[in-house]
Design an enzyme around this catalytic site. Structure first.
Site, PDB file in Angstrom:
ATOM      1  N   GLY A  12       0.832  -1.204   0.000  1.00  0.00           N
ATOM      2  CA  GLY A  12       0.000   0.000   0.000  1.00  0.00           C
ATOM      3  C   GLY A  12       0.865   1.251   0.000  1.00  0.00           C
ATOM      4  CE1 TYR A 164     -10.174  -0.482   8.018  1.00  0.00           C
ATOM      5  CE2 TYR A 164     -10.780   0.551  10.093  1.00  0.00           C
ATOM      6  CZ  TYR A 164      -9.883   0.389   9.049  1.00  0.00           C
ATOM      7  OH  TYR A 164      -8.691   1.089   9.047  1.00  0.00           O
ATOM      8  CB  SER A 167     -10.419  -6.646   8.772  1.00  0.00           C
ATOM      9  OG  SER A 167     -10.343  -5.231   8.858  1.00  0.00           O
TER      10      SER A 167
HETATM   11  N1  LIG Z   1      -6.300   6.793   7.549  1.00  0.00           N
HETATM   12  C1  LIG Z   1      -6.718   6.388   8.731  1.00  0.00           C
HETATM   13  O1  LIG Z   1      -7.391   7.143   9.473  1.00  0.00           O
HETATM   14  C2  LIG Z   1      -6.370   5.012   9.228  1.00  0.00           C
HETATM   15  C3  LIG Z   1      -6.650   4.715  10.569  1.00  0.00           C
HETATM   16  C4  LIG Z   1      -6.347   3.450  11.051  1.00  0.00           C
HETATM   17  C5  LIG Z   1      -5.762   2.510  10.230  1.00  0.00           C
HETATM   18  N2  LIG Z   1      -5.511   2.822   8.937  1.00  0.00           N
HETATM   19  C6  LIG Z   1      -4.905   1.779   8.109  1.00  0.00           C
HETATM   20  O2  LIG Z   1      -3.711   2.251   7.544  1.00  0.00           O
HETATM   21  C7  LIG Z   1      -3.483   1.589   6.301  1.00  0.00           C
HETATM   22  C8  LIG Z   1      -3.195   2.622   5.225  1.00  0.00           C
HETATM   23  O3  LIG Z   1      -4.338   3.446   5.113  1.00  0.00           O
HETATM   24  P1  LIG Z   1      -4.330   4.902   4.427  1.00  0.00           P
HETATM   25  O4  LIG Z   1      -5.166   5.763   5.279  1.00  0.00           O
HETATM   26  O5  LIG Z   1      -2.968   5.283   4.068  1.00  0.00           O
HETATM   27  O6  LIG Z   1      -5.222   4.560   3.142  1.00  0.00           O
HETATM   28  P2  LIG Z   1      -5.006   4.894   1.593  1.00  0.00           P
HETATM   29  O7  LIG Z   1      -6.301   4.552   0.967  1.00  0.00           O
HETATM   30  O8  LIG Z   1      -4.460   6.254   1.418  1.00  0.00           O
HETATM   31  O9  LIG Z   1      -3.875   3.843   1.152  1.00  0.00           O
HETATM   32  C9  LIG Z   1      -4.123   2.475   1.109  1.00  0.00           C
HETATM   33  C10 LIG Z   1      -3.285   1.878   0.004  1.00  0.00           C
HETATM   34  O10 LIG Z   1      -3.515   0.461  -0.002  1.00  0.00           O
HETATM   35  C11 LIG Z   1      -3.615   0.057  -1.362  1.00  0.00           C
HETATM   36  N3  LIG Z   1      -4.385  -1.195  -1.491  1.00  0.00           N
HETATM   37  C12 LIG Z   1      -5.714  -1.366  -1.304  1.00  0.00           C
HETATM   38  N4  LIG Z   1      -6.064  -2.636  -1.577  1.00  0.00           N
HETATM   39  C13 LIG Z   1      -4.929  -3.272  -1.958  1.00  0.00           C
HETATM   40  C14 LIG Z   1      -4.639  -4.589  -2.396  1.00  0.00           C
HETATM   41  N5  LIG Z   1      -5.619  -5.516  -2.499  1.00  0.00           N
HETATM   42  N6  LIG Z   1      -3.369  -4.910  -2.683  1.00  0.00           N
HETATM   43  C15 LIG Z   1      -2.378  -3.979  -2.604  1.00  0.00           C
HETATM   44  N7  LIG Z   1      -2.594  -2.701  -2.209  1.00  0.00           N
HETATM   45  C16 LIG Z   1      -3.858  -2.358  -1.896  1.00  0.00           C
HETATM   46  C17 LIG Z   1      -4.338   1.211  -2.062  1.00  0.00           C
HETATM   47  O11 LIG Z   1      -4.147   1.146  -3.470  1.00  0.00           O
HETATM   48  C18 LIG Z   1      -3.681   2.398  -1.392  1.00  0.00           C
HETATM   49  O12 LIG Z   1      -2.546   2.838  -2.088  1.00  0.00           O
HETATM   50  C19 LIG Z   1      -4.721   0.725   6.048  1.00  0.00           C
HETATM   51  O13 LIG Z   1      -4.450  -0.601   6.444  1.00  0.00           O
HETATM   52  C20 LIG Z   1      -5.759   1.356   6.936  1.00  0.00           C
HETATM   53  O14 LIG Z   1      -6.774   0.444   7.304  1.00  0.00           O
HETATM   54  C21 LIG Z   1      -5.790   4.048   8.411  1.00  0.00           C
END
Ligand SMILES: NC(=O)c1ccc[n+]([C@@H]2O[C@H](COP(=O)([O-])OP(=O)(O)OC[C@H]3O[C@@H](n4cnc5c(N)ncnc54)[C@H](O)[C@@H]3O)[C@@H](O)[C@H]2O)c1
Length: 257
Positions: A12, A164, A167
């Site tokens: 990601g 969510y 997971s």
């Molecule tokens: N942003 C928040 O508030 C937050 C809070 C808690 C946890 N998270 C977690 O942090 C992580 C990153 O989130 P983010 O906010 O940067 O989101 P984001 O949407 O900006 O980035 C997520 C990335 O994961 C990639 N991705 C999605 N499905 C995929 C797949 N099947 N295979 C490969 N890549 C894939 C997407 O293309 C994207 O580039 C996630 O696991 C999210 O659940 C985010």
């Protein structure tokens, strides 16, 4: 340099938290394999990194064969893997009823089999598939290693919808089970449980939903990807060499437990 010459796979890596982690790790001297569903976004990230010789590629973490293929390419490029940041994840998928949440006030009964299964495949199967392939390479080379799994405050309590939350709780289960099993090989496994972070994932959340969360946060703001990347550098470096099977939650105090 706290990560000098260590090879890290960041999933990601084409957006948000993953991109910032790749940037910070490279600034600390790491060699990065930036991978994402969309190869072009991963390649853009590599264009932002300090140092030379990084790798970018496509992977669908929900697909075992795609993950195996990606680790094969990383191995051909670097010849080893020292660490994995299991960051790829989604907070919703088509069919999970999120579109009906605002209208009906509930999501669970509107969630299809496919909606639930698809999100779990990305957020849970993906974490496991990548961890397994990374650890195979670490053990092949008899090298120590570090795995960071991205959970969430939704993994700590009743935050987020059912799929969510399920997971992100599962990510903590994977973290603990594998930390226990792999410690004797010098492989540490920890989790990060971010609060609300400003990324494309949260960009679509309306202000009326965000405002009460900010108000309930003692530090009075949402987080930045840098808040998470700093934590990740610590957990990936030798500064945390006696820490495994744990989670840390950069959340501004929104959740305390
Ligand atoms: N942003 C928040 O508030 C937050 C809070 C808690 C946890 N998270 C977690 O942090 C992580 C990153 O989130 P983010 O906010 O940067 O989101 P984001 O949407 O900006 O980035 C997520 C990335 O994961 C990639 N991705 C999605 N499905 C995929 C797949 N099947 N295979 C490969 N890549 C894939 C997407 O293309 C994207 O580039 C996630 O696991 C999210 O659940 C985010």
């Amino acid at each position: 340099m706290r990560l000098a010459d260590r090879v890290f796979v960041v999933t990601g890596a084409g957006s948000g938290i993953g991109r910032e982690i790749a940037i910070r790790f490279a600034a600390e001297g790491a060699k990065i394999a930036a991978v994402d569903l969309r190869a072009e976004t991963a390649a853009q990230t590599v264009g932002m990194l300090a140092g030379q010789g990084h790798f970018s590629g496509a992977v669908d973490v929900a697909s075992g064969p795609s993950v195996v293929e990606m680790f094969g390419a990383v191995d051909r490029h670097f010849g080893r893997v020292d660490g994995l940041v299991n960051n790829a994840g989604v907070d919703h998928v088509p069919g999970d009823g999120r579109d009906l949440l605002m209208k009906t006030g509930q999501q669970t009964i509107h969630m299809s089999d496919e909606g639930f299964t698809k999100l779990m495949a990305i957020n849970v199967n993906g974490v496991f598939f990548c961890l397994r392939e990374a650890v195979k390479l670490m053990q092949r080379d008899k090298r120590p290693g570090v795995v960071l799994n991205m959970s969430s405050i939704a993994g700590l309590g009743p935050n987020g919808n059912v799929s969510y939350a399920a997971s992100k709780h599962a990510v903590l289960g994977i973290t603990r089970a594998t930390a226990r099993e792999l410690g004797r090989f010098g492989i540490r496994v920890n989790a990060i449980c971010p609060g609300v972070i400003d990324t494309p994932m949260t960009a679509g959340v309306p202000e009326f939903a965000l405002a009460p969360l900010k108000q309930a946060t003692p530090l009075g703001r949402t987080g930045t990807p840098a808040d998470i990347a700093q934590t990740a550098v610590f957990l990936a470096s030798d500064e945390s060499s006696f820490i495994t099977g744990q989670w840390i939650s950069p959340n501004g105090g929104l959740v305390m437990c």
